[in-house]
Design a protein around this motif. Structure first.
Motif, PDB file in Angstrom:
ATOM      1  N   LEU A   1       0.827  -1.208   0.000  1.00  8.12           N
ATOM      2  CA  LEU A   1       0.000   0.000   0.000  1.00  8.12           C
ATOM      3  C   LEU A   1       0.861   1.257   0.000  1.00  8.12           C
ATOM      4  N   VAL A   2       1.846   1.313   0.920  1.00  5.63           N
ATOM      5  CA  VAL A   2       2.678   2.517   1.043  1.00  5.63           C
ATOM      6  C   VAL A   2       3.490   2.737  -0.227  1.00  5.63           C
ATOM      7  N   THR A   3       4.074   1.662  -0.731  1.00  3.23           N
ATOM      8  CA  THR A   3       4.897   1.793  -1.946  1.00  3.23           C
ATOM      9  C   THR A   3       4.063   2.273  -3.127  1.00  3.23           C
TER      10      THR A   3
ATOM     11  N   GLN B   1       4.278   5.844  -4.940  1.00  7.39           N
ATOM     12  CA  GLN B   1       4.507   5.931  -6.401  1.00  7.39           C
ATOM     13  C   GLN B   1       3.445   6.798  -7.066  1.00  7.39           C
ATOM     14  N   GLN B   2       2.190   6.655  -6.616  1.00  9.57           N
ATOM     15  CA  GLN B   2       1.106   7.428  -7.213  1.00  9.57           C
ATOM     16  C   GLN B   2       1.208   8.922  -6.871  1.00  9.57           C
ATOM     17  N   ILE B   3       1.626   9.228  -5.640  1.00  7.83           N
ATOM     18  CA  ILE B   3       1.764  10.652  -5.307  1.00  7.83           C
ATOM     19  C   ILE B   3       2.905  11.286  -6.093  1.00  7.83           C
ATOM     20  N   CYS B   4       3.948  10.497  -6.325  1.00  5.53           N
ATOM     21  CA  CYS B   4       5.058  11.025  -7.152  1.00  5.53           C
ATOM     22  C   CYS B   4       4.575  11.300  -8.567  1.00  5.53           C
ATOM     23  N   ILE B   5       3.771  10.376  -9.104  1.00  7.17           N
ATOM     24  CA  ILE B   5       3.236  10.576 -10.455  1.00  7.17           C
ATOM     25  C   ILE B   5       2.294  11.775 -10.478  1.00  7.17           C
ATOM     26  N   ALA B   6       1.451  11.879  -9.455  1.00  5.74           N
ATOM     27  CA  ALA B   6       0.474  12.972  -9.411  1.00  5.74           C
ATOM     28  C   ALA B   6       1.160  14.329  -9.293  1.00  5.74           C
TER      29      ALA B   6
ATOM     30  N   LEU C   1      13.793   7.287   4.019  1.00  4.71           N
ATOM     31  CA  LEU C   1      14.620   6.594   3.023  1.00  4.71           C
ATOM     32  C   LEU C   1      14.401   7.171   1.621  1.00  4.71           C
ATOM     33  N   GLU C   2      13.170   7.487   1.324  1.00  5.02           N
ATOM     34  CA  GLU C   2      12.881   8.040  -0.005  1.00  5.02           C
ATOM     35  C   GLU C   2      13.502   9.435  -0.182  1.00  5.02           C
ATOM     36  N   LEU C   3      13.578  10.215   0.911  1.00  5.48           N
ATOM     37  CA  LEU C   3      14.160  11.557   0.819  1.00  5.48           C
ATOM     38  C   LEU C   3      15.668  11.517   0.576  1.00  5.48           C
TER      39      LEU C   3
ATOM     40  N   ILE D   1      16.950   9.793  -1.691  1.00  6.52           N
ATOM     41  CA  ILE D   1      17.112   9.571  -3.130  1.00  6.52           C
ATOM     42  C   ILE D   1      17.065  10.923  -3.834  1.00  6.52           C
ATOM     43  N   SER D   2      17.962  11.170  -4.755  1.00  7.30           N
ATOM     44  CA  SER D   2      18.089  12.498  -5.379  1.00  7.30           C
ATOM     45  C   SER D   2      17.133  12.705  -6.560  1.00  7.30           C
ATOM     46  N   ASP D   3      16.306  11.739  -6.834  1.00 11.58           N
ATOM     47  CA  ASP D   3      15.363  11.885  -7.947  1.00 11.58           C
ATOM     48  C   ASP D   3      14.319  12.957  -7.617  1.00 11.58           C
ATOM     49  N   GLU D   4      14.122  13.875  -8.542  1.00 12.83           N
ATOM     50  CA  GLU D   4      13.215  15.007  -8.302  1.00 12.83           C
ATOM     51  C   GLU D   4      11.796  14.543  -8.026  1.00 12.83           C
ATOM     52  N   GLN D   5      11.307  13.604  -8.837  1.00 10.46           N
ATOM     53  CA  GLN D   5       9.928  13.166  -8.704  1.00 10.46           C
ATOM     54  C   GLN D   5       9.695  12.498  -7.356  1.00 10.46           C
ATOM     55  N   ILE D   6      10.649  11.695  -6.930  1.00 13.93           N
ATOM     56  CA  ILE D   6      10.524  11.012  -5.634  1.00 13.93           C
ATOM     57  C   ILE D   6      10.552  12.024  -4.503  1.00 13.93           C
ATOM     58  N   GLN D   7      11.449  12.999  -4.598  1.00 12.49           N
ATOM     59  CA  GLN D   7      11.527  14.019  -3.553  1.00 12.49           C
ATOM     60  C   GLN D   7      10.241  14.844  -3.472  1.00 12.49           C
ATOM     61  N   LEU D   8       9.659  15.153  -4.637  1.00 15.43           N
ATOM     62  CA  LEU D   8       8.405  15.903  -4.641  1.00 15.43           C
ATOM     63  C   LEU D   8       7.315  15.140  -3.921  1.00 15.43           C
ATOM     64  N   GLY D   9       7.183  13.880  -4.264  1.00 17.63           N
ATOM     65  CA  GLY D   9       6.147  13.062  -3.620  1.00 17.63           C
ATOM     66  C   GLY D   9       6.380  12.909  -2.142  1.00 17.63           C
TER      67      GLY D   9
END
Length: 1628
Positions: A306-308, A312-317, A354-356, A358-366
């Protein structure tokens, strides 16, 4: 019935294709329904019911009308009417075919509207449509669900039977569309049930509970999830997921718990299969919410998934474009995280940390979005993890992504609100925030417009980030209680240069915090440098804040916040500064805050800051503190990367500091550091250090001069550069910039130093040093300086020097010996500037310097060259709109050049005003205007605009600055006025208005010269202000009105002695380079001549100017106006004008003909002019002029050409009718006689004569056409060619007379009177012309009508005695024409005329056959017109006169004589006059003999005469024989004919045979051999055919002897005929 009629009328529009018309129709029915709702609704229902086949467009329009009426009147509709409308709506929605979904949707909305008031009735009707045996209807289900949701309390208790029926339908439904609507309906049913049950939970015995529907919804869930979810149609799948999320609330606990292990993975897996994530998330959110409420244990198993998946969906959104849909999606996903947080906080936070990392912009935004949401929504849950969360931001704050920074701002504010920033890493967050506020932004970069923003909605620019963080700082400062964190921490960000862009924000926050603490009396307000070791020192703060305040508009307007902070920090900087700053700084701050964007000029602003600094240092009076300040400033200038402006300002500040410093070593050291630190290629730095050194020199003059001299000896001056390097590329040599700095330093040193100390050393020391620095010499040769910096420095220094001299009280006592040399420098600088562009301020500065120099003693003698150079350099500059500058895309560059352009113009005006002050006499004004005239009349708009605007300013200045009342009027005032007038209709509106204003001032200037006081108001001059308003209208009528008004004002306001000059000056504007200029000139000239024509004194001069200007005019309207003006001038000064106009010959001078034509506009002028021209023409052929006897001289030809051309222009003009009618006879007679004279005296082909002949002929043609009937005979018979022929001129005149008798009848009497005297003229040609004219006039009956016959006959009879044969011939011919023109009165003139002709025949039959022939022709004409009973004896005289002519050798004489004979015989036929009878008989032999004449014409005439004689011969046979000759096709056998005729004579006229035989013998001596032969032949036939006894009665011997003589005739044919005749003589 009226309502129904109105409705029917409205219904005609409902099928209109125009949507607006249909909407208006619906509105009309809606309005009608307010008052007649029942009748309207019933009518519309009936209409729809009865017309089932209505067009779809009309049907839906009517249904919409019903819907609108029902909505407006729901509360007022009765139950019966409502039920009828319900029935109609159901029919329209379900039973009609071939209708659209839009129509059904309208019907559905109508049912829902009615359901608001009658929900049960509508539900019942809809329920009846849901039956197991009937296929479900899409809109029935949709309407039923919507009604249930809107009327929960009414419908939910009735819902269970409907659900049971629907469940049966669900099992067999295959239509995708119906599946979707069932999903939608069950979702609404579930929501409605939940709403209903939630409202009734407080009721201990509620009518309905959730468990009542468990079975139905469990069944629906099974169908949806197990059968419908895997459909190919994604729309159905999404509807199923969303429906499951909603109906899960109505599932039993055990069923939901059993379904979760399958349901959650299935729903999560849907994310990978579709892009429509919102429906999935809504369904998932419902499932999670229901599960968390029931404390489901199954979520733990699926937590990681669920969390993953949700992350992922919030990053896409977060990566989707900003829209309402994406915001809803983000909200639902975050809601899912919120639902999971209370139970699983540790797991979720650990995952996010853990996700923060990661230097990926989309992941950081989510991740940041989830974190921010959790901190806000679940703060208590995160209390123990604050430090971890704050530390986790280390990577995000180091990112360069603006999108991450954007959401970080939200996170940081949320953290600050919950105490996160007060933790250990909080200072790092503050520093990050300030760094974002300091992001470098291109201030002049184009900002995206709205459309571009929409296209790049996810794009966040640095500007956006900066603004967001600036707002964050403001919120942190003002809304949160973190003062102790921010103060004095923010002071650490003031001095470092890297935070410069954030200073406005930092200073504003510090001002707020400091003021707050100061008011609260907080001890923290006074800075503790021991506790806060990182704070900048006092001098550094002062230096930094002064530097940034010097450019107040930069950095988001940081000037005001910086000064405000300086005032707040007053006691922290120095206690003594508080007094000055509290007084001075608020004034500066208020100026910046009250007038944003409208700041003072930079130099003035800096002067105010320098003043504050000077006053502050004076108050401090602490040498140590001042020295420390100088050191800090020096280091700051050296170390900080400042802008040239700030650096230059600090140089000025340093000069102020050194001015107050007492330590000379410090002054020397600081001056050396300043000169070594300055960048000489930066203008602002160069000027800043020069001003600073000037300030320093105020108290340390000797030290400063020494330092400047030492600087000249630095190594940079010892650099060697080749001659070619210096000549080729001066700008790249550093020495030029250094020299420029030193020159400028000397200039400000002169300005700021005490005058009593500097002037004695000026020329001996300082000026020489300045020029030595400027003048470059290589190998003893002076090299021209091209470097603009050096030029500007020298110009500025000279300006300061001149101003310093002029600032002295006794300025006239100081003489600048090298002034002329300095003026030459300025002049050369201005000349060297390009004329087509403005790139540097050299031109402006040199003009400014020249304005100051020209008034410095000693005064120069001649300023002409300087003035010309200045005017040419500025006025020739193109306007910025038309120059290449406009091609620049840099708005700063463009605005800068516009400013420089305006300043240059102002400098020129200042220079010219200084010149006027130098010479305030009218001569000074005239001198400037003469030099500006060429620019005022330029072809280029911008040159005219600038020059005329300058003229206006000078005139205004001249009027205000001088006292000229009572002085004599200058001679040039009219000339200046005339030049200005031409610009009053310029194509440029600006020029037009400026010209009117100049004219206004000039006229008042004239009044002042005449002695009127300064406050005098002249009505006429004030009228020009009203004229100015009309200049905006550019059409021709408005232009004419304005120019006419100007002319009227000038005619009244100008002195009489200046009107001539004014008119001549304006006349020169007829060839103005601008069309409108020539137009206004022509109009004003017209008005001036009309108003002042009688007072002009120089008429020849005016005409000369007008005419010569006219030759260059190209516009027709201007040409016409000038010609009209000359005409008006002539009408008022005719005797002075006409002689001068004759000096210009039309063929060689343009427009002269039009000028003469223009004189026809006035009858009196036209008559006078034509008479004058005719009198001049008469002088050329007057009988006293003997020159016409010989060839005309060249001068005479030119003179006559001028007169003829003038007459031609006037007479041939269509407007000449009036004057021609008055002077017709005089004009015609004069032109005719003149033309005949020149044709007969000169050859028309000779140069000059051709034009005269052609013009004269055209005049005569115009006179003919004046009678409205053209002389067609003149053209058909070539009369105009004949009249131009010297030999046949009289023939042309006769054709002309014939035409005149037709076209000019009213004028003939006057013409004859004009011509009669000329018959006595000495010139034969003139007499010939008159005779020919009179002769032909008599050929027309009009002379009899006009009673001219006697006059003409008398005149021609006198002409018979003329010495000219031609005149006599023409007279004879004319007398003969009496028989034609006056045939009715011929008897009156017959005897006189016949006797005259007899005399002429007698006189000229031998000497001049032509006259004799003409006389006999005339006789024939007369005899032909006489009646047959005419019995005057003159007939016998005529007969006897012509008889000898029968045997004349000249054919024409014989022909004419026989013709006369034919006319005489006519009289004998009726009278039987014995004499005429005898004459006729005696003529028979002559006629018979001439039947065989050598001349065909004689033979033909004889035939005709013999035919005429036949009736009187007394013999029928002879008559018949003679009449045979009249037959045209008869071929005459002459001898046979003679034989036959002799037989008839012998038989019928025996008594005359002897006479005829004897008569034949008389012809034996005829000079024509043929006649002699004819005579002997006829005699032989007569003698042969006589009676037998005739030989006895007649003595034949003489006859035979004559015949014998003929046998020896020299002509063979005669001898042969004589021999043949002898054979008939045998009987004799």
């Amino acid at each position: 019935m009226k309502v129904e009629a109105w409705i029917r009328a409205i219904l005609c529009l409902c099928s209109d294709s125009n949507e607006l018309v249909r909407l208006r129709m619906i509105g009309s029915l809606q309005e009608l329904g307010h008052t007649k709702r029942k009748r309207v609704l019933l009518f519309l229902r009936k209409f729809l019911t009865e017309h089932q086949s209505l067009p779809l467009l009309q049907r839906i329009t009517l249904l919409k009308s019903i819907l609108m009426i029902v909505k407006d009147n729901t509360a007022y509709l009765g139950r019966p009417l409502s039920k009828k409308i319900i029935s109609l709506a159901l029919t329209e929605m379900t039973k009609l075919t071939s209708i659209t979904d839009g129509h059904r949707e309208t019907a559905s909305n109508l049912l829902l509207t009615l359901g608001c008031s009658l929900p049960t009735d509508v539900f019942t009707e809809l329920q009846s449509m849901v039956q197991r045996q009937i296929p479900a209807n899409f809109y029935v289900i949709l309407t039923l669900a919507s009604l249930c949701y809107e009327k929960v309390c009414y419908i939910v208790p009735l819902l269970k039977p409907v659900l049971e029926t629907m469940l049966f339908t669900l099992r067999v439904e295959t239509c995708e569309r119906m599946k979707w609507v069932f999903c939608y309906a069950f979702s609404l049913f579930s929501k409605s049930i939940l709403i209903y049950t939630s409202n009734t939970e407080m009721d201990p015995r509620p009518p309905v509970r959730k468990n009542l529907f468990f079975n139905e919804f469990s069944t629906a869930y099974d169908i949806f999830f197990h059968f419908w979810l895997n459909m190919k149609e994604s729309k159905v799948n999404m509807a199923v997921i969303e429906a499951i999320g909603q109906i899960s609330y109505l599932l039993p606990n055990d069923k939901l718990e059993n379904e979760l292990p399958i349901l959650i993975p299935t729903v999560l897996s849907m994310y990978q299969k579709t892009s429509s994530d919102l429906s999935i998330t809504k369904g998932l959110c419902g499932i999670l919410h229901n599960s968390m409420e029931r404390d489901s244990k199954m979520l733990v198993i699926h937590l990681e998934l669920l969390v993953t998946t949700l992350h992922q969906q919030i990053c896409i959104a977060m990566d989707q474009p900003v829209s309402q849909l994406s915001e809803m999606l983000q909200s639902k996903i975050l809601c899912c995280f919120k639902l999971l947080t209370p139970a699983f906080i540790d797991q979720i936070i650990k995952f996010l940390l853990l996700e923060l990392e990661i230097s990926d912009e989309q992941i950081q935004l989510g991740s940041l979005a989830v974190m921010n949401h959790l901190i806000c929504s679940a703060p208590t849950c995160l209390e123990s993890q604050k430090n971890q969360i704050l530390n986790s931001l280390a990577l995000p704050i180091s990112t360069n992504s603006n999108r991450v920074k954007d959401i970080l701002a939200q996170v940081l504010y949320t953290m600050a609100s919950h105490g996160y920033l007060e933790l250990e890493r909080g200072v790092d967050m503050i520093e990050f925030i300030i760094e974002q506020c300091a992001l470098p932004i291109e201030e002049h970069k184009k900002v995206m417009d709205v459309s571009e923003r929409k296209e790049f909605s996810n794009m966040i620019m640095d500007r956006d980030v900066k603004e967001q963080y600036e707002g964050l700082v403001k919120k942190l400062t003002t809304t949160l209680n973190i003062d102790n964190l921010l103060w004095p921490l923010l002071l650490e960000f003031v001095v470092p240069v890297r935070y410069t862009n954030a200073l406005a924000t930092v200073c504003s926050s510090l001002v707020y915090l400091g003021t707050k603490k100061q008011k609260a009396g907080a001890t923290e307000f006074v800075l503790n440098y021991e506790e806060h070791v990182n704070l900048p020192n006092r001098q550094a703060l002062l230096t930094r804040l002064l530097a940034v305040s010097s450019s107040p508009s930069e950095g988001n307007g940081r000037g005001a916040p910086a000064l405000s902070l300086l005032r707040v920090l007053g006691i922290n900087i120095h206690p003594a500064a508080v007094k000055v700053w509290d007084k001075q700084l608020p004034i500066l701050i208020n100026h910046l805050q009250e007038l944003p964007g409208n700041y003072l000029p930079q130099s003035q602003w800096e002067e105010k800051l320098l003043y504050v600094l000077a006053k502050t240092l004076e108050e401090i009076e602490d040498e140590v503190w001042i020295v420390q300040l100088s050191e800090v400033m020096s280091k700051y200038i050296y170390r900080a990367h400042l802008s040239p402006q700030q650096k230059g300002f600090l140089f000025k500040c340093l000069g102020i500091v050194l001015q107050l410093a007492q330590n000379q070593d410090v002054v020397k050291k600081t001056l050396h550091e300043m000169l070594h630190t300055v960048q000489h290629d930066k203008d602002l730095e160069r000027e800043g250090i020069a001003i600073g050194i000037g300030h320093c020199a105020h108290t340390h003059l000797d030290i400063t001069l020494t330092i400047l001299k030492d600087c000249s000896k630095l190594n940079i001056f010892k650099k060697t550069a080749s001659f070619y390097q210096i000549m080729k590329d001066q700008g790249s040599i550093e020495i030029m910039k250094v020299r420029s700095t030193l020159i400028l330093c000397y200039g400000y040193l002169i300005w700021y130093s005490p005058k009593e100390l500097i002037l004695p050393r000026l020329e001996t020391d300082i000026l020489q040093n300045i020029l030595n620095h400027f003048n470059i010499k290589i190998l003893g040769m002076r090299v021209q300086v091209k470097d603009s910096t050096m030029k500007l420095s020298l110009i500025k220094t000279i300006t300061l020097m001149a101003r310093a001299i002029l600032s002295m009280e006794d300025q006239h006592s100081y003489k600048l010996a090298r002034k002329a040399e300095l003026v030459t420098y300025m002049q050369d600088f201005i000349k060297a500037e390009p004329r087509d562009m403005i790139k540097t301020s050299i031109r402006k500065a040199a003009l400014h310097a020249s304005a100051s120099l020209i008034v410095v003693e000693p005064l120069l003698n001649d300023h002409t060259e300087l003035v010309k150079v200045c005017l040419s350099s500025v006025f020739s500059l193109p306007s910025l709109e038309s120059s290449s500058v406009n091609e620049s895309r840099d708005m700063n560059t463009l605005n800068g050049q516009k400013k420089l352009y305006r300043e240059t113009l102002a400098s020129l005006e200042n220079f010219l005003k200084q010149f006027l002050l130098f010479d305030l006499s009218p001569d000074g004004l005239q001198f400037l205007f003469e030099n500006m005239t060429s620019w005022i009349e330029s072809r280029k708009n911008y040159e005219r605009e600038k020059s005329l605007e300058t003229t206006l300013h000078l005139l205004t200045f001249y009027l205000e600055a001088t006292d000229i009342s009572g002085k004599a009027s200058p001679h040039n005032l009219a000339a200046i006025t005339g030049r200005i007038v031409l610009r009053c209709s310029d194509p440029s509106p600006f020029v037009r208005e400026t010209a009117i204003e100049c004219l206004y001032l000039l006229l008042y200037l004239r009044l002042r010269f005449e002695g009127f006081p300064r406050d005098h108001c002249d009505t006429e001059v004030e009228h020009l202000k009203g004229i100015k308003d009309g200049l905006k209208d550019t059409n021709s009528e408005a232009l004419y009105r304005v120019c006419t008004d100007i002319g009227k004002v000038l005619s009244k306001c100008m002195a009489h002695d200046q009107v001539d000059t004014l008119l001549i000056t304006i006349s020169k504007g007829l060839t103005d380079k601008q069309l409108n200029g020539s137009c206004v000139a022509s109009i004003v000239i017209n008005v001036l001549i009309r108003k002042c024509g009688s007072i002009f004194t120089d008429i020849p001069g005016i005409i000369k100017v007008l005419y010569h200007q006219l030759q260059s005019v190209t516009e027709p309207q201007v040409t016409h106006a000038v010609i009209h003006s000359i005409s008006m001038l002539a009408s008022q000064n005719v005797l002075m004008t006409l002689p001068y106009l004759l000096k210009y010959q039309t063929p060689f001078q343009t427009y002269m003909g039009e000028i003469w034509k223009s004189l026809l506009s006035d009858n009196i002028l036209a008559t006078t002019s034509v008479k004058y021209l005719l009198d001049n023409l008469k002088l050329l052929y007057d009988d006293r002029k003997q020159s016409l006897v010989h060839k005309m001289t060249t001068s005479t030809t030119q003179q006559s050409l001028a007169v003829i051309c003038a007459l031609h222009a006037m007479i041939c003009s269509p407007e000449s009718d009036r004057v021609v009618n008055v002077l017709y006879a005089q004009v015609f007679s004069t032109i005719l006689i003149y033309f005949s004279s020149i044709v007969q005296v000169n050859q028309p082909e000779e140069p000059g004569n051709t034009d005269v002949c052609n013009y004269t002929v055209e005049i005569l043609q115009a006179l003919l056409t004046n009678g409205k009937r053209e002389g067609s005979n003149m053209i058909k018979k070539g009369g105009w060619d004949l009249i131009k022929s010297p030999e046949k001129n009289h023939e042309g005149v006769m054709l002309l007379a014939n035409a005149m008798a037709t076209c000019a009848v009213p004028h003939l009497i006057s013409i004859v009177e004009q011509l009669i005297p000329l018959l006595a003229n000495v010139h034969e040609g003139q007499r010939i012309t008159v005779a020919a004219f009179f002769a032909e006039l008599l050929n027309n009956a009009v002379v009899l009508e006009l009673s001219l016959t006697d006059t003409l006959v008398g005149s021609l009879l006198r002409c018979l005695m003329d010495t000219s044969p031609t005149v006599r011939v023409l007279a004879v011919r004319g007398l003969g024409n009496v028989a034609v023109g006056a045939s009715q009165k011929i008897e009156k003139y017959s005897t006189k005329l016949l006797l005259a002709m007899i005399a002429v025949i007698h006189k000229h039959s031998n000497s001049n056959n032509l006259i004799a022939v003409e006389a006999m022709s005339t006789t024939s004409k007369i005899l032909n017109q006489l009646p047959e009973d005419f019995a005057e004896s003159v007939l016998i005289d005529v007969a006897l006169t012509i008889e000898p002519l029968f045997e004349q050798t000249q054919d024409q004489l014989r022909i004419s004589a026989f013709k006369v004979l034919g006319k005489i015989i006519r009289f004998g036929q009726t009278q039987l006059n014995s004499v005429l009878m005898e004459y006729s008989y005696s003529s028979l032999i002559s006629l018979l003999l001439h039947l065989n004449d050598n001349c065909t014409g004689v033979r033909d005439v004889c035939k005709s005469v013999l035919s005429l004689m036949s009736p009187i011969m007394g013999s029928e046979s002879l008559c018949k024989k003679l009449q045979e000759l009249s037959l045209e096709d008869t071929t005459l056998d002459y001898e046979k004919y003679l034989s036959n005729i002799s037989k008839h004579i012998s038989r019928d006229l025996p008594d005359r045979v002897t006479f005829y035989i004897t008569s034949c013998g008389a012809f034996f001596r005829n000079v024509q051999p043929r006649i002699r032969g004819n005579a002997v032949t006829l005699m032989g036939f007569l003698m042969y055919n006589t009676a037998p006894d005739y030989s006895t009665l007649f003595s034949s011997d003489p006859i035979c002897e004559e015949i014998n003589n003929l046998l020896s005739d020299p002509v063979k044919s005669v001898r042969l005929k004589a021999a043949m005749a002898t054979r008939y003589l045998y009987m004799y």
